[in-house]
Design a protein around this motif. Structure first.
Motif, PDB file in Angstrom:
ATOM      1  N   PHE A 502      -1.597   0.663   4.932  1.00 49.73           N
ATOM      2  CA  PHE A 502      -2.408  -0.092   3.979  1.00 49.73           C
ATOM      3  C   PHE A 502      -3.356  -1.011   4.735  1.00 49.73           C
ATOM      4  N   VAL A 503      -4.530  -1.206   4.170  1.00 48.62           N
ATOM      5  CA  VAL A 503      -5.541  -2.078   4.760  1.00 48.62           C
ATOM      6  C   VAL A 503      -5.836  -3.212   3.793  1.00 48.62           C
ATOM      7  N   ASN A 504      -5.783  -4.445   4.317  1.00 47.65           N
ATOM      8  CA  ASN A 504      -6.077  -5.641   3.520  1.00 47.65           C
ATOM      9  C   ASN A 504      -5.283  -5.667   2.219  1.00 47.65           C
ATOM     10  N   ALA A 505      -3.972  -5.449   2.350  1.00 50.89           N
ATOM     11  CA  ALA A 505      -3.080  -5.472   1.184  1.00 50.89           C
ATOM     12  C   ALA A 505      -1.747  -6.080   1.611  1.00 50.89           C
ATOM     13  N   ARG A 506      -1.735  -7.417   1.752  1.00 46.73           N
ATOM     14  CA  ARG A 506      -0.487  -8.066   2.132  1.00 46.73           C
ATOM     15  C   ARG A 506       0.610  -7.772   1.111  1.00 46.73           C
ATOM     16  N   GLU A 507       0.233  -7.671  -0.159  1.00 49.92           N
ATOM     17  CA  GLU A 507       1.194  -7.288  -1.207  1.00 49.92           C
ATOM     18  C   GLU A 507       1.008  -5.805  -1.514  1.00 49.92           C
ATOM     19  N   TYR A 508       1.296  -4.992  -0.516  1.00 47.60           N
ATOM     20  CA  TYR A 508       1.066  -3.546  -0.615  1.00 47.60           C
ATOM     21  C   TYR A 508       1.909  -2.891  -1.702  1.00 47.60           C
ATOM     22  N   GLU A 509       3.008  -3.551  -2.097  1.00 49.64           N
ATOM     23  CA  GLU A 509       3.873  -2.967  -3.130  1.00 49.64           C
ATOM     24  C   GLU A 509       3.132  -2.767  -4.447  1.00 49.64           C
ATOM     25  N   LYS A 510       2.058  -3.513  -4.655  1.00 46.84           N
ATOM     26  CA  LYS A 510       1.297  -3.417  -5.900  1.00 46.84           C
ATOM     27  C   LYS A 510       0.287  -2.268  -5.878  1.00 46.84           C
ATOM     28  N   VAL A 511       0.107  -1.643  -4.710  1.00 45.65           N
ATOM     29  CA  VAL A 511      -0.900  -0.587  -4.559  1.00 45.65           C
ATOM     30  C   VAL A 511      -0.256   0.776  -4.756  1.00 45.65           C
ATOM     31  N   ASN A 512      -0.821   1.590  -5.643  1.00 38.00           N
ATOM     32  CA  ASN A 512      -0.251   2.918  -5.850  1.00 38.00           C
ATOM     33  C   ASN A 512      -0.741   3.871  -4.747  1.00 38.00           C
ATOM     34  N   PRO A 513      -0.130   5.064  -4.646  1.00 43.71           N
ATOM     35  CA  PRO A 513      -0.486   5.969  -3.542  1.00 43.71           C
ATOM     36  C   PRO A 513      -1.952   6.372  -3.488  1.00 43.71           C
ATOM     37  N   SER A 514      -2.650   6.249  -4.604  1.00 37.89           N
ATOM     38  CA  SER A 514      -4.065   6.627  -4.603  1.00 37.89           C
ATOM     39  C   SER A 514      -4.981   5.414  -4.605  1.00 37.89           C
ATOM     40  N   GLY A 515      -4.415   4.219  -4.401  1.00 40.79           N
ATOM     41  CA  GLY A 515      -5.220   3.008  -4.408  1.00 40.79           C
ATOM     42  C   GLY A 515      -6.158   2.936  -3.217  1.00 40.79           C
ATOM     43  N   ARG A 516      -7.228   2.189  -3.369  1.00 39.65           N
ATOM     44  CA  ARG A 516      -8.227   2.079  -2.320  1.00 39.65           C
ATOM     45  C   ARG A 516      -7.653   1.493  -1.038  1.00 39.65           C
ATOM     46  N   GLU A 517      -6.718   0.551  -1.153  1.00 44.43           N
ATOM     47  CA  GLU A 517      -6.161  -0.129   0.014  1.00 44.43           C
ATOM     48  C   GLU A 517      -5.205   0.758   0.807  1.00 44.43           C
ATOM     49  N   MET A 518      -4.748   1.843   0.209  1.00 51.21           N
ATOM     50  CA  MET A 518      -3.875   2.766   0.930  1.00 51.21           C
ATOM     51  C   MET A 518      -4.763   3.669   1.779  1.00 51.21           C
ATOM     52  N   ALA A 519      -4.881   3.332   3.060  1.00 55.03           N
ATOM     53  CA  ALA A 519      -5.830   4.025   3.937  1.00 55.03           C
ATOM     54  C   ALA A 519      -5.394   5.439   4.264  1.00 55.03           C
ATOM     55  N   GLY A 520      -4.093   5.684   4.261  1.00 50.42           N
ATOM     56  CA  GLY A 520      -3.616   7.027   4.570  1.00 50.42           C
ATOM     57  C   GLY A 520      -2.124   7.061   4.781  1.00 50.42           C
ATOM     58  N   SER A 521      -1.607   8.274   4.891  1.00 53.25           N
ATOM     59  CA  SER A 521      -0.184   8.496   5.137  1.00 53.25           C
ATOM     60  C   SER A 521      -0.009   9.422   6.324  1.00 53.25           C
ATOM     61  N   PHE A 522       1.023   9.146   7.092  1.00 47.06           N
ATOM     62  CA  PHE A 522       1.434  10.060   8.152  1.00 47.06           C
ATOM     63  C   PHE A 522       2.622  10.848   7.630  1.00 47.06           C
ATOM     64  N   VAL A 523       2.466  12.177   7.576  1.00 44.08           N
ATOM     65  CA  VAL A 523       3.543  13.058   7.130  1.00 44.08           C
ATOM     66  C   VAL A 523       3.767  14.106   8.211  1.00 44.08           C
ATOM     67  N   CYS A 524       4.975  14.191   8.708  1.00 43.86           N
ATOM     68  CA  CYS A 524       5.292  15.122   9.791  1.00 43.86           C
ATOM     69  C   CYS A 524       6.540  15.906   9.437  1.00 43.86           C
ATOM     70  N   MET A 525       6.402  17.224   9.410  1.00 44.51           N
ATOM     71  CA  MET A 525       7.567  18.076   9.229  1.00 44.51           C
ATOM     72  C   MET A 525       8.367  18.117  10.526  1.00 44.51           C
ATOM     73  N   LYS A 526       9.486  18.787  10.501  1.00 45.49           N
ATOM     74  CA  LYS A 526      10.313  18.874  11.706  1.00 45.49           C
ATOM     75  C   LYS A 526       9.589  19.657  12.797  1.00 45.49           C
ATOM     76  N   HIS A 527       9.749  19.215  14.035  1.00 43.34           N
ATOM     77  CA  HIS A 527       9.240  19.930  15.206  1.00 43.34           C
ATOM     78  C   HIS A 527      10.343  19.894  16.256  1.00 43.34           C
ATOM     79  N   ASN A 528      11.045  20.985  16.376  1.00 41.01           N
ATOM     80  CA  ASN A 528      12.253  21.012  17.193  1.00 41.01           C
ATOM     81  C   ASN A 528      11.978  21.576  18.582  1.00 41.01           C
ATOM     82  N   ASP A 529      11.279  20.814  19.400  1.00 44.33           N
ATOM     83  CA  ASP A 529      10.988  21.235  20.767  1.00 44.33           C
ATOM     84  C   ASP A 529      12.090  20.726  21.688  1.00 44.33           C
ATOM     85  N   ASN A 530      13.237  21.391  21.644  1.00 45.97           N
ATOM     86  CA  ASN A 530      14.397  20.899  22.381  1.00 45.97           C
ATOM     87  C   ASN A 530      14.770  21.750  23.570  1.00 45.97           C
TER      88      ASN A 530
END
Length: 586
Positions: A502-530
């Protein structure tokens, strides 16, 4: 006496340093005004004196011709990027995959051993019929229903082939596994895998994959005009799983899917395990706003949309583009069976190709690449021109069961590949998210403290990130975008990870996933390089979020700092740091 001489020498050194800084500052501004890329070869010692080194994003010569500068891909200081001579080349030899614990059989991913060396790809004859890919959701009657029926028949024919046939559905499903689990290695670098996620290879690899899959299907059907349908989850009419995939007696059916997401359920492009209590109308609005952010405001440049450079001899996963990380990854998680430890089939890279839904999902991802190119009539959205990208190559079996080597430059023009898209508008073009009022108020006039990185993101954290004022004051026409870099994102690869920024949203809990202050999400599936033979372990990557439009909407373009909140949603992750880069161009 000696002490006095040392003090005098030190003062002289400091005066020289300040003088050098002033000279460099002036030269920098003059050089950039004449040529935005001129400073890329400037002495790093002099740049360090000015304090600009961490904020200048140097350009590669070939990218400068397109008016674009690439971000550094190591999560550290900016560096001059050399180009040419190091494309990723897939080795013909295919080895043991690195599968997750509790993986489902089969436990190998490699195609049949070729009888001869691969042949180089040749474009289809221009006289071939144009294959027109149409939306799966329109298959209600007439030609569209016949379109889905052909796909169903093609999958049945593929499944009927012997498993030893590289055109069989068994082998085609394994293609994705081989390129995602370290089974394929880089030619000349046997210790390094060819990984087609989290880099600039994501879009071209999957385009080539679908191209051969589609032609194999057409060959088996005896229909040279056969085209894949696409699951248009970005438009309201297509925001449900297509009905044909829910028929348990159909070859399109896969029992390993989320039972809660049968066709009546609208997709949630922000999904991460928990169902939201939205009405259909609310879900559609949120989905369209997420699409706007990922396709428009966050995707102004190729390095932001397509992903970060990945060259031969380098470790994988330097950084994904906007669409790959979210909502492409989100749809994989949404579709997979959450009752299984690895969220098979769609929810894990090794098994995703086993679900016929995978191919229509990725046909839509490919369609969105074409849509991105044509937004603004091609005046701004230009693919990379770096030869290391253009000459990277993959191996696929074609409709004649011949092993073919195909390069990125081979697949950039879909008309020459003899296919096209039809039947869907882009309703998210005008879905610019609204701001959320009163979420960045300073409590008692205090500001959040600065965080000492690296940190494990076990709880939400808020900090201030300084905007480099020198570059901020450059002429606006020179700055193509301002980018927040979340660097050295580390996961062990054994679980799905998601965190929101979130950007410039100290009270980010009030921002929905499509709100302007939600700059983006990091989503990573499993990567099993073992595997002990692999240099790369788990995931170590970066995320880049465009700030220009967000700060404009929030009225924060002139602020000296940006308030950034990192909010964990799923899995364990370590963050190496935050910084702001300016991407400058002609």
């Amino acid at each position: 006496m000696a002490s006095g001489l040392r003090v005098a020498a030190l003062c002289a050194l400091l005066l020289c340093a300040f003088a050098a800084a002033a000279v460099v500052y002036a030269v920098l501004l003059l050089s950039v005004s004449a040529s935005p890329c001129a400073f890329s070869s400037m002495s790093r010692t002099l740049l360090a004196v000015t304090g600009l080194d961490s904020y200048i994003v140097p350009c590669a010569d070939v990218e400068a011709s397109a008016g674009e500068l690439l971000s550094s891909n190591d999560g550290g200081d900016a560096k001059t990027i050399t180009t040419g001579g190091r494309p990723i080349v897939t080795d013909v030899l295919c080895g043991k995959p690195n599968l997750p614990p509790n993986a489902l059989p089969p436990y190998h991913c490699c195609p049949p051993v070729p009888a001869s060396e691969p042949v180089d790809f040749k474009l289809p004859d221009p006289s071939e019929p144009l294959r027109t890919r149409r939306p799966a959701h329109a298959a209600g009657s007439g030609a569209e229903e016949q379109h889905m029926a052909k796909y169903e028949r093609a999958i049945a024919l593929m499944k009927a082939l012997p498993r030893s046939d590289p055109r069989s559905f068994f082998q085609q499903a394994n293609v994705h596994c081989a390129y995602c689990t370290g089974a394929y290695r880089q030619a000349g670098y046997p210790g390094l895998p060819v990984q087609i996620h989290f880099s600039w290879l994501f879009f071209p690899y999957h385009r080539a994959y679908l191209y051969f899959f589609e032609r194999i299907a057409g060959k088996l059907l005896g229909d040279p005009g056969f085209a894949l349908p696409f699951w248009s989850w970005d438009v309201p009419e297509g925001m449900r799983m297509p009905l044909a995939f829910a028929n348990a007696s159909s070859p399109l059916y896969d029992p390993l899917r989320n039972a809660n997401h049968v066709p009546h359920k609208l997709v949630d492009l922000d999904f991460m395990g928990a169902e939201k209590n939205y009405t259909d109308e609310q879900q559609i609005v949120h989905n369209l706003r997420i699409m706007y952010k990922q396709m428009i405001s966050s995707a102004s440049l190729a390095s932001l949309f397509l992903g970060q450079p990945y060259r031969a001899g380098e470790s994988d996963k330097p950084g994904a583009g906007t669409m790959e990380v979210y909502p492409h990854n989100t749809l994989h998680v949404w579709s997979g069976d959450i009752s299984h430890p690895n969220n098979e089939d769609m929810g894990d890279n090794y098994s995703a190709g086993r679900d016929p839904l995978f191919y229509v999902h990725h046909a839509n991802v490919d369609r969105l690449w074409e849509a991105w190119r044509h937004i603004r009539n091609n005046s701004f959205h230009v693919d990379f021109t770096d030869p290391d990208w253009l000459d990277s190559s993959f191996l696929f079996y074609d409709e004649e069961a011949r092993l073919v080597r195909i390069t990125v430059r081979d697949i950039l023009d879909i008309e020459k590949l003899r296919y096209a898209y039809d039947g869907v508008d882009l309703p998210w073009l005008n879905a610019r998210p609204p701001i959320t009022p009163n979420v960045n108020l300073r409590n008692g006039g205090t500001s959040p403290g600065f965080i000492r990185f690296p940190i494990y993101l076990n709880m939400a954290l808020t900090t201030e990130v300084r905007r480099p004022h020198v570059l901020h004051n450059l002429p606006k026409k020179m700055i193509q975008d301002e980018v927040l870099v979340v660097e050295h994102i580390e996961t062990d690869g054994t679980s799905i990870v998601k965190f929101d920024v979130f950007v410039n949203a100290r009270e980010y809990e009030k921002v929905n996933p499509s709100g302007r202050e939600m700059a983006g999400s990091f989503v990573c599936m499993k990567h099993n390089d073992n595997d002990d033979n692999l240099i790369s372990k788990g995931v170590n990557t970066t995320m880049r979020l465009a700030l220009d439009e967000i700060l404009e909407d929030l009225g924060a373009k002139e602020d000296a700092t940006v308030t950034v909140s990192l909010v964990p949603r799923h899995g364990k992750v370590k963050i190496g740091g935050l910084r702001i880069d300016y991407i400058v161009g002609e």
